[in-house]
Design a protein around this motif. Structure first.
Motif: not given
Lengths: 211, 211
Positions: A151, A169, B97, B151-152, B155-156, B158-160, B164, B169, B172
């Protein structure tokens, strides 16, 4: 060079799966037919049929999990031209989520290998309860791990394909098309693994039922 | 205004959970103690104890899943100042997501409500096999759904938080701190739901064992 090597690995692994399946399917088909036909009596045969089917699913899940791990771990792409990015190479370890995917699916592969003896014990002793119960419990935990890996990577792959205007992004798949293709394939393979694992839990639970 | 409303919802829901737990725990504690003490005999009591514990876990999972859904669905933040972004408002439906998270966890909440009668049937008739088997099978599917959503979104999130650099990216969360806090909380609550669901499957499987 890199690409041809990984293709070779995939082919070898598919052959292995076929080898594992061919002799087993012959014994599994009548056993499963027997399981459907005799409900009340011949319980040992029905349970053995389910256990054999479980082993087949386990080998298939192993194959798809290995394929997903190898595909993701060997994913890298070097661009032959300049872009607006500073780096010209994309690899799975640029994205922490993909690293988690490789580690997580690696654990799934290892678990599936280690669980084969338990599955064989269930075939040899169809009435044994403890190995079946252990399989259900650990399969459930592994489902959570595999789904989490699948996921989270799916979310990142989606972002790489489509980007997100609101968060500013940008999609990176225009630049790294091959990288995205491989990563998407690995995610699909991991979802196949999840479906097979769910089938295994459902089968084991129904085998546990009849005593 | 928006914030105080959602806080109210959380409080109401926690009270509901407490109300559900209070009368049950009184009966559950001796039943579980009995389940541990008598292994071979008094199987009905042991199974009933497990079924009661399953119901408690189910209510707790319902509470955390509802909390996760409501927290994510009410997440939005409007910035009071200008930034380099074009939009000045962040909401969960800006990120596909997070929309999947709200829909997926909503399904989990609905399932947990619908599964309560089956759990009660297991308490009333501790030797009934079919409802327990149905619970294991559907719980397993719901584990996959909840873990996929958790999980998905993780991941988002974590990215926020971290961004990256390789994919260009940007994080935010500097701009939308409150938004990120709420989303992170929702993800944590969804992982709690997953853990509770796994415990439920393990319990149900072990209850299925003894006949």
């Amino acid at each position: 060079m890199e690409k041809s090597e990984s293709t070779k690995i995939d082919v070898v692994e598919t052959n292995k799966e076929k080898k594992g399946k061919a002799p087993l399917l012959g014994t599994a088909a009548p056993a499963i037919a027997a399981a459907v036909a005799h409900d009340g009596h011949a319980k040992g045969g029905a349970k053995r049929g389910i256990a054999i089917f479980d082993l087949i699913l386990r080998l298939a899940a192993f194959a798809s999990a290995l394929g997903a791990t190898v595909a993701m771990a060997t994913t890298e792409e070097t661009l032959p031209f300049f872009t607006q990015f500073f780096q010209f190479e994309a690899s799975y370890d640029d994205l922490p989520t993909f690293t988690f995917f490789v580690v997580g699916m690696g654990i799934v592969v290892a678990y599936l290998v280690l669980s084969v003896p338990f599955s064989i014990v269930c075939i040899v002793r169809p009435h044994a309860v403890v190995p079946r119960l252990l399989l259900i419990i650990f399969d459930t935990v592994i489902i959570a791990l595999a789904t989490g890996a699948a996921g989270s990577s799916a979310a990142i792959v989606y972002l790489a394909h489509n980007g997100n205007q609101d968060a500013n992004w940008l999609a990176i798949c225009q630049q790294f098309g091959d990288f995205c293709q491989r990563a998407s394939g690995a995610v699909v393979a991991s979802f196949v693994t999840v479906v097979l694992l769910i089938l295994m839990v459902v089968l084991s639970a129904s085998a546990l039922r009849r005593h």
